[in-house]
Structure formats: structure tokens, C-alpha cells
Design an enzyme around this catalytic site. Structure first.
Site, PDB file in Angstrom:
ATOM      1  N   ASP A 406       0.849  -1.192   0.000  1.00  0.00           N
ATOM      2  CA  ASP A 406       0.000   0.000   0.000  1.00  0.00           C
ATOM      3  C   ASP A 406       0.890   1.250   0.000  1.00  0.00           C
ATOM      4  O   ASP A 406       2.109   1.150   0.159  1.00  0.00           O
ATOM      5  CB  ASP A 406      -0.877  -0.063   1.270  1.00  0.00           C
ATOM      6  CG  ASP A 406      -1.923   1.026   1.301  1.00  0.00           C
ATOM      7  OD1 ASP A 406      -2.305   1.514   0.220  1.00  0.00           O
ATOM      8  OD2 ASP A 406      -2.361   1.388   2.412  1.00  0.00           O
ATOM      9  N   GLU A 409       2.482   5.061  -3.980  1.00  0.00           N
ATOM     10  CA  GLU A 409       2.423   6.001  -5.140  1.00  0.00           C
ATOM     11  C   GLU A 409       3.749   6.719  -5.335  1.00  0.00           C
ATOM     12  O   GLU A 409       4.052   7.021  -6.493  1.00  0.00           O
ATOM     13  CB  GLU A 409       1.276   7.001  -4.924  1.00  0.00           C
ATOM     14  CG  GLU A 409      -0.091   6.385  -4.985  1.00  0.00           C
ATOM     15  CD  GLU A 409      -0.413   5.448  -3.809  1.00  0.00           C
ATOM     16  OE1 GLU A 409       0.071   5.722  -2.697  1.00  0.00           O
ATOM     17  OE2 GLU A 409      -1.118   4.449  -4.027  1.00  0.00           O
ATOM     18  N   ASP A 480      -8.887   3.650  -1.955  1.00  0.00           N
ATOM     19  CA  ASP A 480      -9.842   4.054  -0.916  1.00  0.00           C
ATOM     20  C   ASP A 480     -11.140   4.595  -1.496  1.00  0.00           C
ATOM     21  O   ASP A 480     -11.382   5.809  -1.516  1.00  0.00           O
ATOM     22  CB  ASP A 480      -9.194   5.078   0.016  1.00  0.00           C
ATOM     23  CG  ASP A 480      -8.053   4.454   0.788  1.00  0.00           C
ATOM     24  OD1 ASP A 480      -7.944   3.210   0.793  1.00  0.00           O
ATOM     25  OD2 ASP A 480      -7.257   5.207   1.375  1.00  0.00           O
TER      26      ASP A 480
HETATM   27  C1  GLC Z   1      -4.668   3.249   3.029  1.00  0.00           C
HETATM   28  C2  GLC Z   1      -5.149   2.032   2.254  1.00  0.00           C
HETATM   29  C3  GLC Z   1      -6.187   1.293   3.063  1.00  0.00           C
HETATM   30  C4  GLC Z   1      -5.594   0.906   4.398  1.00  0.00           C
HETATM   31  C5  GLC Z   1      -5.082   2.139   5.145  1.00  0.00           C
HETATM   32  C6  GLC Z   1      -4.356   1.782   6.409  1.00  0.00           C
HETATM   33  O1  GLC Z   1      -5.672   4.180   3.178  1.00  0.00           O
HETATM   34  O2  GLC Z   1      -5.634   2.377   0.994  1.00  0.00           O
HETATM   35  O3  GLC Z   1      -6.643   0.170   2.358  1.00  0.00           O
HETATM   36  O4  GLC Z   1      -6.538   0.257   5.176  1.00  0.00           O
HETATM   37  O5  GLC Z   1      -4.191   2.848   4.303  1.00  0.00           O
HETATM   38  O6  GLC Z   1      -3.285   0.957   6.158  1.00  0.00           O
END
Ligand code: GLC
Length: 796
Positions: A406, A409, A480
Site C-alpha cells: 500500500d 504512489e 480508498d
Molecule cells: C490506506 C489504504 C487502506 C488501508 C489504510 C491503512 O488508506 O488504501 O486500504 O486500510 O491505508 O493501512
């Protein structure tokens, strides 16, 4: 910028054209795929998307006459004029695509004086001052053009009339149509005009833009702020061939482990471990199948990646082992940001070996993410990738089954990374502007390779950010989203366009990540999720619970029903992914992919095909109990619930109570089914069920089914079985012939029997090898089982 053509020479499949100002190289990759290259800013870089280019150009002829260079491949004629104006024809002389020769005149935007500042003060987002493009390729727009692809962009299936930016962006505010950039950069689109199709892949990792006729409807363009002119024209004429061509270049998604197609439950966060166990037990108690549970950031020690919080997870190996015994795989999140913390081994190793991105003076660059001050591994450095790959073993040794990447980017809480943050770029040092869009791609590649080394199984990686070609390493989710009906609706064109962009293994956060889900929204979302390759329910910290049982009994039973349907369909989904590995054709497909001759499919946003045989028309409006369904022309369709046959080319109104998702099966098809299991591997499956939708009188159908161990790479050495099922109905309609053939016999644990469900069929006798087979007719269906391959005769 280019000037007149001064010279040209052909070297095999390459044609080097000397223009007055610059040299252009045209390379014929296949008769249908041609690369156009000019070094604008730097030397040619090794493509980050295309790792194994195998040119099979066929015959290439070049000649120059009347001031034009004509390149002829076995499929295309490419005409290049002074000024590097390109026109591409098919062999019939039809113009497929041509450079725009007029002036670029943007549509008028009115506004004057300090209006801009005043409007901005109220908070209006006005058209961004666009970054200056160093490269711009303008193509002529034809009246009836449709555009698809471009990765995960918001909005509708058809991208005509919109402007997009490729700059991986983490913006958690509700994603709406006006977002130009999203988490992923896939600089590839498909154009469809007059039933013919072609694509352009612009292999440039800098910030790029795609204007599909928003600036002016006479042309569309793509361009980038830096880097080189390096694009591929990919001819169809079918959209399928364009997708095939694009994935021929950038690779296909490898066949995943079977359990990754099971239901997955996520939450920010299941912690401490008792909560995780409680979730696991609830799935089993409530008889809702589930294969995967996720651990989000709170399992870590102070958000230090590759560590465990010993208070919340005192013995992860034991916990994960116990969950494994109950049939659960655990996937953990790993973000790129490494906490700045002397004494923390990952940080120390990174510093010692210069594995982090630096500022322009080569001081490790620090920004802020979950752990506070953090550094960014330089995944563009092969050594750093190897290090990161090795670190995966820390997780797999603890029993972790897959890794969730995650924030890659990369996200940063302390303002964006400055342009001059410096990266190794595999020895050709460059700055953030060139690496930003491939940061997530490289991270997933390192993760994939690490899991492969550590486990020797097909790695399961899930990433938020990616570039063209990431499909070789990772599945993706759309980031998200929120628990909004609009986001359920929008997920369909998003997933369809991702699929057309090579990302065939993808999904959204079912139920929505941010905001509070409702019972009705979850009920409808799970009906879509059941058909998306990645089927994961996920929600944010502080939102209301969103597990299948979190609302009421009705919602729970709807979740159970569709999750169970999903488990029945596992062999069908696996077959699609097996085929995808060679064809590049995704799981979630827009109708137009198979019905390109039916223009009514071109802008269907709210229906999709799951593979070739299932059409899903989900309800995506709150309160709706019926919806309009378009069934494409050229096939007949069978209502999955009522078994009624409906002619294609028609609009119908389907009533759909909350527990009913409109599903249509293409007539003359087979659906291979498994029994429902609580998790993949719970049952030894030695019988395959074939749900048969027989062909019309005088017609035939065939289906190819693939079977292997579901986890190892042995299939690449031939350890798999391939079955072919076929059906033929006699001209009189009195007989149906079925046959089962094993086309490849490489996997020992084959099926011992095949159970047939013949829909809309009342058999009077079933025989195989001259022997009667007992069968049962219930209403309009015939049921029987056979234990061997061969031909089966059915009297109707
Ligand atoms: C980001 C991710 C989400 C995750 C959060 C905490 O917002 O996109 O899926 O739960 O981080 O790690």
C-alpha cells in the site's frame, strides 16, 4: 520540431528516419504492433513495462516516393510525411489513425481578471494550470470514436471527451468523475471506430496526459512533461486483439493460487489477535466461506515494516498456524515507508547499503507516513529490490501467505516528494519525476520475487499503485473508495477499463472503504464482488462494522448466498485466468469486448461479462427492485434464476428483489462448478459439475477446462489436465450429444466423475458406450453422473 525527411535506412525490422532536426526509429514488433521512437530528452531507456520483447515482424517493406516514406507490414501500411506526420492504414486502404495536422485550438474557457483567485478562495477547484508538455502527439478524432483503457480512471467506460493525468495519486477524498489522476498509471488506451479497433501505448514514466477530445473534439492527444517519444501502435481490428497485443508487450497476469480467488475479509485493523481469531471463528460458525484474513498496519510494532507488535500478536507463528488449520490464509500489509529509527534493523540495513532514495545531495530523503519520519526504499535500484525481496521471508517464515503493498504512489504526509529526490534507476541515476509512476510497480516486483524465492509457490501480492506491466507481479485494488452507491456504480467501468489495460486480476473494496456502509449497499456490492477476480471486503478504521454478518439476518444471508455462489464458480474463474495467461483477456469484460459488432454495447457502464459466458447486470441504485438489462446481439441468453431463454439484441426489464442479482448465461455454454467449501482445499474435489446450457438444434458448443494443483509452478512443466467438453444438438432436436475428452493428462489427481446438469432439457434416456446411465429429471433440468471420458447420447 522534426523538419523534412532527409534520409532513411532499414535494418531488419527497424527503420531509421533522419529528419532535419531529429532521428526517428520505427520498429515493427509484429505485423500489427509498431513502435515509434525519438530521443527527445535522454538516451533510450530500458522499458520498465516491457521486459521481454520478442519481435516477430514478418515481412517489412520500405519505400520512399513523393516525399513520403511508406512502411508496409503484413497487416499495416504506415505512411510518414515531412514533419513526422504519420498515417496508418489497414491493407484495404482504410485509414485507422492519423496525426492531426491542424492547429491545436482549445475550446473557449471564459473568465477574466481576478475571477480565478476569487473562485479558488471559495474552494472551487478550477482547471489546473497544466504542466508544460515536452512531448505531445496529436491524433485526428473521427466522429464516432470510443476510447477505453487508461487503467483505474474514474468516470465512465468510454473516455471520450475527458482529460486524464498519469501521476500516481493518493487522494482519499471521494473519488469522482472530475479526478484526473488516480493511484495507477497505465498509459494505454484502446480506440474503437466503425467497429475497428486499435490501441496506443505511450511508454513514458514521467507525468503524462491523455486528452481524449476534451481540449478540442477535432483531435485527441497524449504527451509527457519529459522523457522520450516512445509509443506503440497496436492494431486489432478486434478489441480482443488489441488487448492481446498490449499484453504481448507488457505481459499477462500469471495464474494465481486457487485460494486467492476465495472470499477475503479485511479491515483496518483486525487487532489484537483475539479479534482476528473471533472473525475467523465467526465465518465458520455462520457457514460463510472465507479463505483470507488481512492484517492492516496495526499488527506492526510502531508501524515498522517487517515487525510485529508483540503485545497484540505475541506469537504470530502460532496464531497463523492455528488459523491455517482452520483454512485461513493471512495476508499482511507492507508499506514502503521505513521508520527513521536507529537500531531498527530494516532502517539500519537500508542506510548502510544506500538503499533509500536521497535528496539531490545524496542525503537519504525523509518524509512522513504512518511511522512518522520515514525513508523510501529506492526500488528502482536492483540491489534494493533484492534486499526488499529477501525481507519477504521474514513474513512468510511467520506463516504469512501473501503481501499487501500500500501507500506506494508513493504517499507522503509532509507534502509531495520534491521533483529532485534522487533514484538509482538501475544505474542510470534520475529523479523522482521519472520514478514516481513506477515506484509501486518496482515494489510489487520485488515483493513478488521475494515471495517466490521464499515459498516456491505462486506469489500473492496486492498493490495500490502500479504502472503498465505490473500485472506480471501483482493483483490490484482500486484504493480508498467509499461506501457510496456512486462508488459501487463507478467500480464497474473502473474494473472493466483496468481489465482492458492488462490488469485482469483486480477488485474494489467490497462494501466501500471510507464512510459507513448500509445493509442494502453491502447486499448489492457483494453481488458484484462475487464475480470480480479479487473479492475482498475492506473498511476503514472508525467506520461501522462491515463483515457479512454486521447488519441483519437478511444481509447476512445475501452475503452467504453470493459468497457460496462464488465458491461454486471457482473452476470457471480459474479457467478464465488460465486462458488469460496466454491471451491477456481479463475476467471482468465490457460487453463490447465480445460484441464489437453491436454498437449498443459500446457504452454499457452497469453490466459486465465475467469471462465469456456470464453476463452480470447488478443493481447499483439504492431502493431499486428492477432494472433495465441489455443483452447483446448475436447470442441467446438464459436467465440464471428462471432459466428462461431470451434473444440477444434486446432490452428487458428484470425484477430484482434485494437478494437477486440479474445474471444471464450465454446459451450454448458450459459452466464448470465445484461444491461449496468453507475454504479452498477443505474438500478433496474428485467430481466436477457441469452446468450445461445446451445449444440450439443443429448447433454445437465446446468448453475447455483446466485443472492443476492450484498452487505450485509445476503446471509450467506440464503438470496439469485439460478437458474438453462439447455438446451438439441434432437438427431434429431429438438428441443431444455430449463428449468429455482429456486433451492433456499431466496432473495425477484428476476427476473421478462428472456430474451434468442439463438446463432446459428433459431427457428420456442417457447412454454411454451403449449402456444406460441413470438420470433424473426435475422440472426442466436433467441430472446424471458419469465416471469416465467419452461420448454420451441423450434422447430428448
Ligand atoms: C490506506 C489504504 C487502506 C488501508 C489504510 C491503512 O488508506 O488504501 O486500504 O486500510 O491505508 O493501512
Amino acid at each position: 520540431m522534426f523538419g523534412k525527411i532527409k534520409s532513411h535506412k532499414q535494418q531488419g525490422n527497424k527503420i531509421i528516419i533522419g529528419f532535419e532536426q531529429i532521428e526517428v526509429i520505427i520498429q515493427v514488433i509484429t505485423p500489427s504492433i509498431v513502435n515509434f521512437f525519438a530521443s527527445i530528452a535522454c538516451e533510450r531507456r530500458k522499458s520498465k513495462a516491457i521486459e521481454q520483447l520478442v519481435p516477430v515482424p514478418g515481412q517489412v517493406a520500405v519505400h520512399y516516393s513523393n516525399g513520403k516514406l511508406i512502411i508496409r507490414t503484413e497487416k499495416l501500411v504506415i505512411d510518414i510525411a515531412d514533419g513526422f506526420f504519420v498515417t496508418i492504414f489497414d491493407h484495404k486502404g482504410t485509414v485507422l489513425s492519423e496525426d492531426y495536422r491542424g492547429d491545436a485550438v482549445p475550446f473557449i474557457r471564459r473568465g477574466s481578471g481576478d475571477g480565478l483567485a476569487v473562485a479558488a478562495e471559495e474552494g472551487h477547484k478550477l482547471e489546473d494550470e497544466r504542466n508544460k508538455l515536452n512531448i505531445k502527439i496529436r491524433k485526428k478524432m473521427e466522429k464516432d470514436m470510443f476510447f477505453y483503457g487508461l487503467g483505474d480512471k474514474t468516470g465512465h467506460l468510454n473516455k471520450k471527451g475527458y482529460h486524464y493525468k498519469m501521476w500516481n495519486t493518493d487522494d482519499p477524498s471521494p473519488h469522482v468523475e472530475s479526478f484526473e489522476a488516480m493511484y495507477k498509471s497505465i498509459p494505454f488506451f484502446i480506440a474503437l471506430k466503425e467497429k475497428q479497433s486499435f490501441g496506443y501505448f505511450f511508454d513514458n514514466t514521467f507525468e503524462s496526459v491523455f486528452d481524449m477530445g476534451k481540449e478540442n473534439s477535432d483531435y485527441y492527444f497524449f504527451g509527457a512533461v519529459d522523457g522520450n517519444l516512445d509509443y506503440y501502435f497496436i492494431y486489432g481490428p478486434s478489441v480482443k486483439e488489441v488487448v492481446g497485443g498490449y499484453t504481448y508487450l507488457t505481459g499477462t497476469a500469471p495464474l494465481p493460487q486457487l485460494w486467492t480467488l476465495g472470499y477475503q475479509q479485511c479491515r483496518w485493523s483486525y487487532a489484537p489477535e483475539n479479534r482476528l481469531r473471533e472473525i475467523a471463528d465467526t465465518f465458520r460458525e455462520k457457514d460463510i466461506p472465507c479463505d483470507v484474513l488481512y492484517l492492516d498496519i496495526d499488527y506492526m510494532d510502531g508501524y515498522r515494516v517487517f515487525t510485529w507488535d508483540n503485545k497484540q500478536f505475541p506469537n504470530p507463528e502460532k496464531t497463523l498456524k492455528e488459523l491455517k488449520e482452520k483454512g485461513f490464509k493471512v495476508v499482511t500489509i507492507i508499506d514502503p515507508g521505513v521508520k527513521k529509527d536507529k537500531g531498527y534493523s530494516i532502517y539500519d540495513q537500508g542506510i548502510e547499503n544506500h538503499y533509500f532514495a536521497t535528496d539531490k545531495d545524496r542525503i537519504p530523503y525523509v518524509n512522513k507516513v504512518w511511522p512518522g519520519d520515514a525513508l523510501y526504499p529506492d526500488f528502482s535500484n536492483e540491489k534494493a529490490r533484492k534486499w526488499w525481496a529477501t525481507n519477504q521471508k521474514i513474513m512468510t517464515d511467520a506463516g504469512v501467505a501473501g503481501i499487501w503493498n500500500d501507500m506506494n504512489e508513493p504517499a507522503s504526509f509532509n507534502g509531495p516528494l520534491p521533483d529532485d529526490v534522487s533514484f538509482n534507476n538501475d544505474g542510470v541515476r534520475t529523479d523522482h519525476r521519472e520514478i514516481h509512476n513506477v515506484y509501486g510497480h518496482y515494489m510489487s516486483k520485488a515483493t513478488y520475487e521475494g515471495i517466490k524465492q521464499a515459498t516456491d509457490k505462486r506469489p500473492f501480492v496486492i498493490t495500490r499503485a502500479c504502472y503498465a506491466g505490473t500485472q506480471k507481479y501483482s493483483t490490484v485494488w482500486t484504493g480508498d473508495n467509499q461506501s457510496l452507491w456512486e462508488h459501487l456504480r463507478m467500480s464497474l467501468p473502473m474494473l472493466m477499463n483496468l481489465g482492458l489495460s492488462g490488469i485482469s486480476f483486480c477488485g474494489t473494496d467490497v462494501g466501500g472503504f471510507g464512510f459507513d456502509c448500509t445493509a442494502e449497499l453491502l447486499s448489492r456490492w457483494v453481488q458484484v464482488g462475487a464475480f470480480t477476480p479479487l473479492f475482498r471486503n475492506h473498511s476503514s478504521i472508525f467506520t461501522r462494522d462491515q463483515e457479512p454478518w454486521a447488519f441483519d439476518e437478511q444481509t447476512e444471508s445475501i452475503n452467504r448466498k453470493y459468497i457460496k455462489l462464488r465458491y461454486q464458480l471457482l473452476p470457471y474463474l480459474y479457467d478464465i485466468l488460465h486462458n488469460e495467461e496466454t491471451t491477456g483477456l481479463p475476467v471482468i469484460r465490457p460487453l463490447l469486448l465480445h460484441y464489437q459488432n453491436d454498437p449498443r454495447t459500446y457504452e454499457v457502464n452497469d453490466e459486465f461479462l465475467c469471462g465469456e459466458n456470464i453476463l452480470v447486470a447488478p443493481v447499483v441504485e439504492q431502493g431499486a427492485k428492477a432494472r433495465l438489462v441489455y443483452l447483446p446481439e448475436g447470442d441467446q441468453w438464459v436467465d440464471y434464476w428462471t432459466k428462461e431463454t431470451i434473444a440477444g439484441g434486446s432490452y428487458i426489464v428484470k425484477e430484482a428483489a434485494l437478494d437477486l442479482c440479474p445474471i444471464y448465461i450465454k446459451a450454448a455454454s458450459f459452466l464448470p462448478l465445484y461444491p461449496v467449501q468453507s475454504y479452498v482445499g477443505e474438500k478433496e474435489i474428485d467430481q466436477l459439475t457441469l452446468d450445461v446450457y445446451p445449444p440450439e438444434e443443429g448447433q454445437s458448443s465446446t468448453y475447455s477446462h483446466y485443472q492443476d494443483d492450484g498452487e505450485s509452478f509445476d503446471y509450467q512443466k506440464g503438470v496439469f489436465n485439460l478437458y474438453e467438453f462439447s455438446a451438439h444438438k441434432s437438427d431434429s432436436g431429438n438428441e443431444l450429444h455430449l463428449s468429455i475428452k482429456k486433451k492433456h493428462d499431466g496432473y495425477k489427481k484428476g476427476y473421478h466423475s462428472f456430474k451434468f446438469i442439463l438446463n432446459n432439457t428433459k431427457a428420456s434416456a442417457v447412454t454411454m458406450y451403449g449402456k444406460q446411465i441413470s438420470h433424473e429429471v426435475i422440472e426442466n433440468q436433467t441430472f446424471f453422473s458419469v465416471e469416465e471420458e467419452g461420448d454420451i447420447q441423450i434422447k430428448l
